[in-house]
Motif scaffolding. Structure first.
Motif, PDB file in Angstrom:
ATOM      1  N   SER A 134     -34.645 -24.577  11.952  1.00 36.71           N
ATOM      2  CA  SER A 134     -33.864 -23.466  12.904  1.00 36.71           C
ATOM      3  C   SER A 134     -32.445 -24.104  13.520  1.00 36.71           C
ATOM      4  CB  SER A 134     -34.481 -23.540  14.089  1.00 36.71           C
ATOM      5  OG  SER A 134     -35.733 -22.851  13.683  1.00 36.71           O
ATOM      6  N   ALA A 135     -31.326 -23.254  13.945  1.00 37.36           N
ATOM      7  CA  ALA A 135     -30.001 -24.317  13.956  1.00 37.36           C
ATOM      8  C   ALA A 135     -30.191 -23.973  15.544  1.00 37.36           C
ATOM      9  CB  ALA A 135     -28.970 -22.918  13.696  1.00 37.36           C
ATOM     10  N   PRO A 136     -29.395 -24.648  15.677  1.00 37.52           N
ATOM     11  CA  PRO A 136     -28.915 -25.086  17.660  1.00 37.52           C
ATOM     12  C   PRO A 136     -29.258 -23.549  17.936  1.00 37.52           C
ATOM     13  CG  PRO A 136     -27.817 -27.231  16.474  1.00 37.52           C
ATOM     14  CD  PRO A 136     -28.336 -26.186  15.304  1.00 37.52           C
ATOM     15  N   GLN A 158     -30.992 -17.050  16.582  1.00 34.69           N
ATOM     16  CA  GLN A 158     -31.922 -18.026  15.485  1.00 34.69           C
ATOM     17  C   GLN A 158     -31.452 -17.896  13.980  1.00 34.69           C
ATOM     18  OE1 GLN A 158     -33.933 -20.161  16.272  1.00 34.69           O
ATOM     19  NE2 GLN A 158     -33.946 -19.954  18.702  1.00 34.69           N
ATOM     20  N   ILE A 182     -29.163 -27.951   4.229  1.00 33.57           N
ATOM     21  CA  ILE A 182     -29.268 -28.766   5.664  1.00 33.57           C
ATOM     22  C   ILE A 182     -28.789 -30.303   4.835  1.00 33.57           C
ATOM     23  CG2 ILE A 182     -29.994 -30.127   7.174  1.00 33.57           C
ATOM     24  CD1 ILE A 182     -29.204 -27.192   8.005  1.00 33.57           C
ATOM     25  N   ASP A 240     -24.698 -32.853  15.011  1.00 36.20           N
ATOM     26  CA  ASP A 240     -25.268 -30.975  14.818  1.00 36.20           C
ATOM     27  C   ASP A 240     -26.359 -30.313  13.573  1.00 36.20           C
ATOM     28  OD1 ASP A 240     -24.289 -30.957  17.852  1.00 36.20           O
ATOM     29  OD2 ASP A 240     -22.683 -30.150  16.703  1.00 36.20           O
ATOM     30  N   SER A 242     -30.438 -29.996  13.384  1.00 39.12           N
ATOM     31  CA  SER A 242     -31.139 -29.028  13.092  1.00 39.12           C
ATOM     32  C   SER A 242     -32.480 -29.220  12.112  1.00 39.12           C
ATOM     33  CB  SER A 242     -30.245 -28.199  11.799  1.00 39.12           C
ATOM     34  OG  SER A 242     -30.109 -29.387  11.101  1.00 39.12           O
TER      35      SER A 242
END
Length: 633
Positions: free
Chosen positions: A4-6, A25, A33, A156, A160
Motif C-alpha cells: 500500500s502506498a502512503p 489507496q 517497489i 517513502d 510502502s
C-alpha cells in the motif's frame, strides 16, 4: 504480493466533508517497489561519487589559488621588466629621432606583446579560479539538496513495504487452535507490538521458522491443563509473539510459559550422540553452551516421534533459515517458567549510518547503532595502568578492560576475523570500540576512524559463500568496496583460541616502502601509480638532496631506492655514493632508472654500487621483476 502506498491527503475541493472522506489507496506490485528501491540505492551511490568529485573540484580550486599566489611575484617582475623596456625603447627613439632598425623594432615589439599576453593570461587564470570556486560552492549546495530529496524518496518507498506486525501474527491463530485439539492443550496466542511496522518480505521469510517454534512449543514446551493445575499454573497456557525494531534490526520474540527446557536431558542427549565429549562434566559448561546443542542437526529429547514434532529437524531448520537471512537466534529458558527464542534480523532498509574504520590496510564499515561507545586507546591505557614498551615504542594491548564497571575482553579487530595466521599481524591500536556483541558488549581495538556516513549497503548473492558477520558491502565515491561487519556474529573466544594455537607456517607479512628520486613530474607520478598498485608504500622526491633528507627522517624505514641520474641540486650518482658510504644505508638496494643508457653511464653507476641499471621508458613488468629480485626477504 502487493504493498500500500502512503495515503494521499484529499484537498477541500475534492472532499468537502473531510470526516467522511476515505484515504485513497493504490495497489502496487511488491516487485516494482523493490526495483524502485534498488534504483534509489544506485542514485545514492552515484551521489557519493558526485560528492567526491565536487570535493576534488574544490581542492583543485584551492591548489589553483595557491599557484596563482606563487605566480604573483613573477608577474610583478615581468611588469617591472616591461616598464624598463618601455623606458629604454623611448630613450632610444628620442636619440635616434624616429629612425629605427627594423630587426630591433620587430624583436622589441614581439617581446612587448608576449609580456602583455602573459600578464593578461595571469589575470584570466585568476578570474577562472574565482569562477571555478563559485561553481564548486553552488554544486555543493545542489548536491546537498539532491541528497535530502533522495533520502525523503527512499524513506517513502521503504515505508510502502511496511505492514503492521498484527497482520502477520494473526496467521498463527488457526494453527494454535488446531494444535490445541491435536495435542490436548489449552493455549492462547498473545501478540505484542501489533502496530510495529515491519517489511513484508522479512515477515514472509519468518513464516517457516516460527511455525517450527510453535510446533515444538505446543508439543513439548506446554503442559496439559491438568499438569498446569497441579503446579498452580493457569489452565490456559500462553504463547507469546512480539515484534520490535532496534536500530537497523528487527527483533522477533517467541516464548511460552511452559515447563522450560531440561538442561540435564539436553546434556545427556548431547553426550549420547557424541556432540559433547563425556569427559567434560555438565558443571563445566555454560548454560548457553548446553542450549546450543538443541540447534544441532537431528537433535531431539522427545521420547517419541509425533506427527507434530520430535523428528529432530525443527530447531536445526530454524537456525539455518535465520542465518540465511543474515540473522541470529538466541534461546533462554527457566525450569517451570517457560522458554523464549529471540530472532534478530537486519532490516530491509539498506541506507544505514556506518562508521568507517581502519583495520590494518583495510577499511571496514560497522553500523553506527551497534556501537555503544568510542574510547581513545590512550584513555584505556591510562585507566588500566599500562606502560609504554621502550623497545617497540608502543603500548601493549591488554586482554581485558573495564567499561562502566564491567570487565570486558579486549581484542584487536583484525583478530576477530578468521585469518590463517594472527601471529604475523602487527597491532597498533588507536581507538577502542564497545560493540553490541552476541550476548554481551564486545571491546575491539582498531587503527582509526575514517568517517561516519549514511551509505547504501548492498547484500551479496549466493554465488560466493561469505561469513555470517559480513552483511554486505558499501561502495564509496572512490569506487572502493568496503565490507559491512555485524558485531553480533563476531566470536572473540574463537579468535583467542586461534591466536593461541601453534602454526606450522608464519609467513612474514609487512608493507615495503620504496623511495623514488625523480625530477620529472610525469615520470615520478607514473612510478607512483605502478608501485602503489603493486602494494608498496611510495615516498616520492624531486631530487637527490630531498631523498637524503627522507632517508634520514625515516630512520631505516626505506626498503628500496629508485633514482634518476640527471637531477638538480644532487644528481643520482652523488646520491648513490652517499648511500653506499653511510653506516646504516650501505646495503640498501638502489636501482638507477634513466634515459642515459650509454655504457659510460652504466659503468659509472655500477662502479658506485648500483644494484641494477634500467633505461627509460621501463615497463611495469620489468620494473616489478627487478624489485622482486633485489628486495630482501
Amino acid at each position: 504480493e502487493t504493498a500500500s502506498a502512503p495515503p494521499a491527503t484529499p484537498t477541500p475541493a475534492q472532499h468537502p466533508n473531510k470526516a467522511s472522506a476515505a484515504p485513497a489507496q493504490l495497489r502496487v506490485p511488491l516487485q516494482r517497489i523493490d526495483r524502485m528501491g534498488s534504483a534509489i540505492g544506485e542514485l545514492l551511490t552515484s551521489h557519493e561519487r558526485l560528492t567526491l568529485q565536487q570535493q576534488q573540484l574544490r581542492q583543485a580550486s584551492q591548489n589553483l589559488k595557491r599557484l596563482v599566489e606563487q605566480v604573483k611575484p613573477v608577474r610583478d617582475e615581468v611588469q617591472t621588466f616591461y616598464d624598463r623596456m618601455s623606458t629604454v625603447s623611448t630613450s632610444q627613439q628620442d636619440g635616434e629621432e624616429g629612425e629605427f632598425d627594423a630587426l630591433e623594432m620587430d624583436r622589441y615589439t614581439t617581446l612587448h606583446s608576449s609580456l602583455q599576453t602573459f600578464e593578461e593570461l595571469i589575470t584570466q587564470v585568476q578570474e577562472t579560479r574565482v569562477d571555478i570556486d563559485l561553481v564548486s560552492r553552488e554544486l555543493a549546495s545542489d548536491l546537498n539538496q539532491v541528497r535530502r530529496d533522495l533520502d525523503r524518496l527512499y524513506n517513502d518507498v521503504n515505508a510502502s513495504r511496511l505492514v503492521p506486525f498484527k497482520t502477520f501474527a494473526q496467521r498463527f491463530l488457526p494453527q494454535v487452535k488446531r494444535l490445541n485439539q491435536r495435542c490436548g492443550k489449552a493455549a492462547e496466542l498473545v501478540v505484542r507490538g501489533e502496530n510495529v511496522l515491519i517489511d513484508k518480505v522479512v515477515l514472509e521469510q519468518l513464516q517457516t521458522p516460527l511455525t517450527h517454534l510453535l510446533n515444538n512449543s505446543m508439543d513439548h514446551g506446554l503442559e496439559t491443563p491438568e499438569e498446569r493445575a497441579a503446579v498452580d499454573k493457569s489452565p490456559t497456557a500462553q504463547v507469546r509473539l512480539q515484534a520490535q525494531t532496534e536500530g537497523s534490526e528487527v527483533v522477533i520474540t517467541f516464548g511460552d510459559d511452559g515447563r522450560g527446557i531440561d538442561l540435564g536431558k539436553v546434556y545427556q542427549k548431547a553426550v549420547d550422540r557424541g556432540i559433547c565429549p563425556p569427559e567434560i562434566p555438565m558443571t563445566r559448561l555454560r548454560r548457553e553452551d548446553i542450549l546450543d546443542f538443541i540447534f544441532q542437526s537431528g537433535f531431539s529429547t522427545a521420547a517419541a516421534v509425533s506427527d507434530v514434532s520430535g523428528r529432530g529437524v525443527g530447531l536445526d531448520v530454524v537456525r539455518t533459515q535465520v542465518r540465511m537471512l543474515r540473522g541470529s537466534v538466541e534461546v533462554d529458558t527457566l525450569p517451570g517458567r517457560g522458554t523464549t527464542f529471540t530472532i534478530r534480523l537486519p532490516s530491509s532498509m539498506s541506507l544505514l549510518s556506518l562508521l568507517l574504520c581502519q583495520v590494518q590496510q583495510q577499511l571496514v564499515a560497522i553500523p553506527a547503532d551497534t556501537i555503544l561507545d568510542v574510547i581513545p586507546f590512550e584513555d584505556v591505557a591510562y585507566r588500566e595502568g599500562l606502560q609504554l614498551n621502550e623497545e617497540t615504542g608502543k603500548t601493549p594491548l591488554p586482554s581485558s578492560m573495564t567499561w562502566r564497571d564491567r570487565v570486558l575482553s579486549l581484542s584487536p579487530a583484525i583478530h576477530l576475523l578468521p585469518y590463517s595466521d594472527l601471529s604475523a599481524l602487527s597491532v597498533d591500536p588507536r581507538v577502542v570500540l564497545i560493540l553490541k556483541g552476541p550476548s554481551a558488549p564486545l571491546a575491539v581495538a582498531i587503527d582509526g576512524i575514517v568517517d561516519e556516513r549514511q551509505l547504501i549497503v548492498k547484500p551479496f548473492d549466493d554465488t560466493v559463500v561469505v561469513p555470517p558477520y559480513v552483511a554486505g558491502c558499501t561502495i564509496l565515491g572512490t569506487g572502493e568496496a568496503v565490507p559491512v561487519i555485524l558485531p553480533r556474529f563476531l566470536n572473540p573466544k574463537a579468535a583467542r583460541e586461534r591466536s593461541a594455537a601453534p602454526t606450522t607456517r608464519s609467513p612474514k607479512v609487512q608493507t615495503r616502502t620504496i623511495l623514488i628520486a625523480e625530477d620529472s613530474t610525469g615520470a615520478r607520478r607514473s612510478l607512483e601509480r605502478i608501485l602503489t598498485h603493486a602494494g608498496f608504500v611510495v615516498v616520492a622526491c624531486r631530487e637527490g638532496q630531498e631523498a637524503l633528507r627522507e632517508l634520514e627522517r625515516r630512520q631505516g624505514a626505506i626498503d628500496f631506492v629508485i633514482s634518476d641520474v640527471e637531477m638538480p641540486v644532487l644528481n643520482g650518482f652523488d646520491l648513490l655514493a652517499k648511500i653506499r658510504s653511510h653506516s646504516s644505508w650501505y646495503a640498501l638496494p638502489v636501482v638507477m632508472l634513466t634515459s642515459r643508457t650509454g655504457d659510460r653511464h652504466r659503468q659509472k653507476a655500477m662502479s658506485l654500487g648500483a644494484n641494477d641499471y634500467l633505461g627509460k621508458p621501463v615497463t611495469p613488468t620489468e620494473l616489478l621483476a627487478c624489485i622482486s629480485d633485489l628486495m630482501p626477504d
